[in-house]
Design a protein around this motif. Sequence first.
Motif, short mmCIF file in Angstrom:
data_model
loop_
_atom_site.label_atom_id
_atom_site.label_comp_id
_atom_site.label_asym_id
_atom_site.label_seq_id
_atom_site.Cartn_x
_atom_site.Cartn_y
_atom_site.Cartn_z
N VAL A 111 0.84 -1.20 0.00
CA VAL A 111 0.00 0.00 0.00
C VAL A 111 0.87 1.25 0.00
N GLU A 112 1.86 1.29 0.88
CA GLU A 112 2.72 2.46 1.00
C GLU A 112 3.53 2.71 -0.26
N SER A 113 3.97 1.65 -0.93
CA SER A 113 4.73 1.79 -2.16
C SER A 113 3.89 2.44 -3.25
N TRP A 114 2.65 1.97 -3.40
CA TRP A 114 1.75 2.57 -4.40
C TRP A 114 1.43 4.02 -4.05
N GLN A 115 1.26 4.30 -2.77
CA GLN A 115 0.96 5.68 -2.36
C GLN A 115 2.13 6.61 -2.63
N ARG A 116 3.35 6.10 -2.48
CA ARG A 116 4.53 6.92 -2.83
C ARG A 116 4.56 7.22 -4.32
N LYS A 117 3.91 6.39 -5.11
CA LYS A 117 3.81 6.61 -6.56
C LYS A 117 2.68 7.60 -6.90
N ALA A 161 -0.55 7.00 -6.22
CA ALA A 161 -1.79 6.29 -6.55
C ALA A 161 -2.79 6.35 -5.39
N ILE A 162 -4.08 6.22 -5.73
CA ILE A 162 -5.13 6.03 -4.73
C ILE A 162 -5.28 4.53 -4.57
N VAL A 163 -5.05 4.03 -3.37
CA VAL A 163 -4.93 2.59 -3.16
C VAL A 163 -6.14 2.02 -2.42
N SER A 186 -8.02 13.42 -9.14
CA SER A 186 -6.94 13.58 -8.17
C SER A 186 -7.52 13.91 -6.80
N GLU A 187 -6.90 13.37 -5.75
CA GLU A 187 -7.35 13.67 -4.40
C GLU A 187 -7.12 15.14 -4.05
#
Length: 335
Positions: free
Chosen positions: A57-63, A65-67, A192-193
């Motif tokens: 989850v954290e890896s995708w969020q660093r990219k 992404a909305i996970v 986008s958030e």
Amino acid sequence: HKITATAIAKQISIFSDTDLTMTGPELDAITDKELDQLIENISVFARVSPENKIRIVESWQRKGAIVSMTGDGVNDAPALKKADIGVAMGMTGTEVARDAASMILADDNFATIISAVEEGRRIYDNIRKSIQFLLSSNLAEVLTIFAATLIGFTVLEPVHLLWINLITDAFPAMALGVEKGEPDIMKRAPRSEKDGIFANGMGFDVAWQGIMVAVLTLLSYYAGIHLAAGSGELIHQNGMTMAFLTLSLAEIFHSFNMRSRRQSVFALKSHNKLLYGATVLSLVLCTAVIYIPFLARAFDFAAVSALEYVIALALAFAVIPIVEIVKLIQRKIGK
């Protein structure tokens, strides 16, 4: 098993020959930086621990992404909480997982996630449509009064604005709140958030649409005073009545423009029966307040002729073709 997970992923079309599969032990053996470099190519994770799920989850969020993370057990709760949207099973999921999740699948069916996303997008769209409709309508009223005050005449009285806000604005705005989803609602990229409620040109749309309705209202007033016969006060009443008609009807017609912020209203296959009903009700009430004698006297209106009514109606209806042209240009630019 890694091979079983990969085979299932291929069957449901989320794995191609160029994708990677990674197990929990393999994930434990690499750093976060290495995971960030690989994450976009890994389609399948097998036999992962709760700690592994949090790292994913954290890896995708660093990219950026909305996970979303799904789970049903107690051990899944940290990852469900960490994800932007945690999804828990409603039937087989534990109480801890359900408490940590943002979405609970009452039927434990993953297809329900799609329906939930679609419904969420529809609700968000309808909130924006209603806000745009109300703000552009109220901006039109403000600009009309402001311009008339600068020039030196009264185009509308406070009671007229109160009537418009309670009758003309309220019913169509509520009807827009139950508008069906647009055909392309699930084909759009996720927003986008960081996007605010006025993102994607909504602020600009509110401004120019408010100006457009204000100009049409002032044109109607001047048409009314030039077509009227009688003393100065009667001429003013006639212009004020036509301005009221145009502003009221323009906002009613503009509600149809707001059924879609970018698509042509004529291309929509769905129908909003509540909006049709709200339009008829608003139209009848706005006409009644002009032609029923005791109401007309209370509102200081003049009984406009059929020609004047048609002119006011035509000016109000002009909001539809004008907005359609601008939408067409916006769609061309968007492509």
